[in-house]
Scaffold this motif. Sequence first.
Motif, PDB file in Angstrom:
ATOM      1  N   UNK A 134      39.810   8.938   0.015  1.00 56.89           N
ATOM      2  CA  UNK A 134      38.522   8.962   0.173  1.00 56.89           C
ATOM      3  C   UNK A 134      38.198   9.946   0.960  1.00 56.89           C
ATOM      4  N   UNK A 135      38.535  10.438   1.911  1.00 57.59           N
ATOM      5  CA  UNK A 135      38.519  11.710   2.883  1.00 57.59           C
ATOM      6  C   UNK A 135      38.913  12.810   2.041  1.00 57.59           C
ATOM      7  N   UNK A 392      36.218  13.847   6.369  1.00 54.51           N
ATOM      8  CA  UNK A 392      37.109  14.901   5.772  1.00 54.51           C
ATOM      9  C   UNK A 392      37.453  16.191   6.759  1.00 54.51           C
ATOM     10  N   UNK A 393      36.576  16.113   7.755  1.00 57.82           N
ATOM     11  CA  UNK A 393      36.761  16.989   9.043  1.00 57.82           C
ATOM     12  C   UNK A 393      38.116  16.466   9.526  1.00 57.82           C
ATOM     13  N   UNK A 394      37.959  15.021  10.021  1.00 55.19           N
ATOM     14  CA  UNK A 394      39.259  14.338  10.529  1.00 55.19           C
ATOM     15  C   UNK A 394      40.323  14.504   9.852  1.00 55.19           C
ATOM     16  N   UNK A 395      40.339  14.461   8.528  1.00 55.92           N
ATOM     17  CA  UNK A 395      41.544  14.523   7.593  1.00 55.92           C
ATOM     18  C   UNK A 395      42.140  15.875   7.399  1.00 55.92           C
ATOM     19  N   UNK A 396      41.210  17.050   7.489  1.00 56.56           N
ATOM     20  CA  UNK A 396      41.564  18.431   7.497  1.00 56.56           C
ATOM     21  C   UNK A 396      42.445  18.613   8.980  1.00 56.56           C
ATOM     22  N   UNK A 398      43.874  16.481  11.035  1.00 53.35           N
ATOM     23  CA  UNK A 398      45.076  15.566  11.239  1.00 53.35           C
ATOM     24  C   UNK A 398      46.156  16.260  10.383  1.00 53.35           C
ATOM     25  N   UNK A 399      46.015  16.829   9.079  1.00 52.61           N
ATOM     26  CA  UNK A 399      46.991  17.463   8.147  1.00 52.61           C
ATOM     27  C   UNK A 399      47.566  18.628   8.818  1.00 52.61           C
ATOM     28  N   UNK A 400      46.386  19.578   9.568  1.00 52.56           N
ATOM     29  CA  UNK A 400      46.914  20.585  10.064  1.00 52.56           C
ATOM     30  C   UNK A 400      47.799  20.274  11.436  1.00 52.56           C
ATOM     31  N   UNK A 401      47.236  19.053  11.987  1.00 55.29           N
ATOM     32  CA  UNK A 401      48.225  18.731  13.402  1.00 55.29           C
ATOM     33  C   UNK A 401      49.548  18.462  12.887  1.00 55.29           C
ATOM     34  N   UNK A 402      49.499  17.658  11.781  1.00 49.83           N
ATOM     35  CA  UNK A 402      50.814  17.139  11.402  1.00 49.83           C
ATOM     36  C   UNK A 402      51.936  18.364  10.913  1.00 49.83           C
ATOM     37  N   UNK A 403      51.212  19.358  10.274  1.00 50.30           N
ATOM     38  CA  UNK A 403      51.945  20.506   9.931  1.00 50.30           C
ATOM     39  C   UNK A 403      52.411  21.418  11.025  1.00 50.30           C
ATOM     40  N   UNK A 413      56.849  33.592  15.121  1.00 50.00           N
ATOM     41  CA  UNK A 413      57.153  34.403  13.955  1.00 50.00           C
ATOM     42  C   UNK A 413      57.643  33.411  13.006  1.00 50.00           C
ATOM     43  N   UNK A 414      57.958  32.495  13.116  1.00 50.05           N
ATOM     44  CA  UNK A 414      58.691  31.323  12.136  1.00 50.05           C
ATOM     45  C   UNK A 414      57.459  30.353  11.744  1.00 50.05           C
ATOM     46  N   UNK A 415      56.511  30.408  12.745  1.00 50.02           N
ATOM     47  CA  UNK A 415      55.403  29.343  12.181  1.00 50.02           C
ATOM     48  C   UNK A 415      54.479  29.587  11.175  1.00 50.02           C
ATOM     49  N   UNK A 416      54.271  28.853  10.203  1.00 52.03           N
ATOM     50  CA  UNK A 416      53.245  29.254   9.107  1.00 52.03           C
ATOM     51  C   UNK A 416      52.129  28.195   9.086  1.00 52.03           C
ATOM     52  N   UNK A 417      52.235  27.078   9.992  1.00 52.72           N
ATOM     53  CA  UNK A 417      50.966  26.079   9.815  1.00 52.72           C
ATOM     54  C   UNK A 417      49.823  26.804  10.357  1.00 52.72           C
ATOM     55  N   UNK A 418      48.717  26.162   9.754  1.00 51.86           N
ATOM     56  CA  UNK A 418      47.309  26.709  10.058  1.00 51.86           C
ATOM     57  C   UNK A 418      47.024  25.991  11.585  1.00 51.86           C
ATOM     58  N   UNK A 419      46.164  26.999  12.260  1.00 55.23           N
ATOM     59  CA  UNK A 419      45.824  26.360  13.648  1.00 55.23           C
ATOM     60  C   UNK A 419      44.538  25.274  13.602  1.00 55.23           C
ATOM     61  N   UNK A 420      43.892  24.950  14.399  1.00 57.18           N
ATOM     62  CA  UNK A 420      42.649  24.124  14.224  1.00 57.18           C
ATOM     63  C   UNK A 420      41.762  24.789  13.523  1.00 57.18           C
ATOM     64  N   UNK A 421      40.959  24.061  12.530  1.00 57.00           N
ATOM     65  CA  UNK A 421      39.884  24.547  11.601  1.00 57.00           C
ATOM     66  C   UNK A 421      38.718  24.809  12.616  1.00 57.00           C
TER      67      UNK A 421
END
Length: 449
Positions: A134-135, A392-396, A398-403, A413-421
């Motif tokens: 749903x989120x 949706x904010x929580x889900x986004x 959480x996904x970024x935190x897992x990445x 230089x090896x990290x590609x995950x996005x920071x906090x939104x």
Amino acid sequence: MTRPNPDREERRRKQKELADRLKSSGALDEIFAKIDAGEPLTGEQGLLGGMLKAALERGLDAELTEHVGYERGDPEASLHENSRNGTTPKTVATEIGDVDLAVPRDRNGTFTPMLVPKGQRRLDGLDGMIISLYAGGMTLRDIQHHLESTIGTELSHETISKIVDQVGEEVLAWQSRPLEALYPVIYLDAIVVKIRDGGHVRNKAAHIAVGVDMDGIKHVLGIWVQASEGAKFWAAVCAELANRGVRDVLIVCCDGLTGFPEAVEATWPEATVQTCVVHLIRAAMRFVSYGDRKAVAAALKPIYQAATADAALTALEAFEASELGRRYPSAVKSFRDAWERFTPFLAFPPALRRVIYTTNAIESLNFQLRKVTKNRGHFPNDQAAVKLLWLAICDIEDKRARDREKERGLRAEQRKASGRLVEGQVTTNWKQALEQLSLVYPDRIKPHL
């Protein structure tokens, strides 16, 4: 070369050890044979469903053993006050499909299972899956079809709706939580959503406020769907924030909202309401032809990059008298109409200007939220829209935190995950901006340092 993540490697090691022990013990031989014979893993006849059924029924039987005080088949069972009394059939929905259980009973009717409580028709993991879907933007009927087609679980539209509604209390608690006494900067922006209002579906603005605290950390303060026009609505929003503990705000950055400056000044008399400069530039460029956009953009720079308000006015008059200014009077009008709320920006030093220059801190969030809401026809009410946006904010996040967690231990230089939104994000160059704020507003800042 990619450096391995220590936590992931440890998890893989433990999983491999467990799998190796099960294989070497022969416990999985029969299962492997059935898989080789073509039997499915999931669905009504799936092996995983059978394994889960066996595990749950064994756990329920162990609970009943503890409750009645004797093992199944104990010759001294008749000496106990309570005894086993057969089973009751029960179907529970799980992440791998429906599972039919034989829930044990006791003679006295006092046994209350904890593993699968009375009245529970779903395992907790399935509820989490539904809320996550749903989120992510799926409608209730989309979720219903997805569960039926992927794991064979048939849940009614009403049941899925009740599961999603469970987070309503969490949203209410979040929307009414206490806030800090001072937020140096608050950004306000909106996303348009379709909501049923009576017999019609209307476009409504869901306004999202992001506050920057004294440590420069951004927080989503709340989400409000505009129920009425102008000052009345904004007076209610500002009053709510004040009731939740916000005693003062230094600068509020928004896009020319009717009635908002008056509501802010009535609640926090010393607050400065600043028009978002990026929104102002966009409004000025709205009717500029494609071929002239670069030239007009360059001509507008001296206005919003001016050292003082007087210098900005001189630059605006120069643009108005130029050929481009005569060709596009609407661009000049955009600045003149917003002049009173634009010029406070020019009184601040450079580091502080960069902080309040734009509401982009929210716009990036709104971009992600639009992707979640675009598949929906409309929301049944305002509360449903707020609930989805919060989820949706929580889900986004959480996904970024897992990445980010997956990349922990890697070099930068090896990290590609996005920071906090937005939530928890640290404002760039905040220390320098806070220093300048303390010079501009010494009496209001120092008590909170």
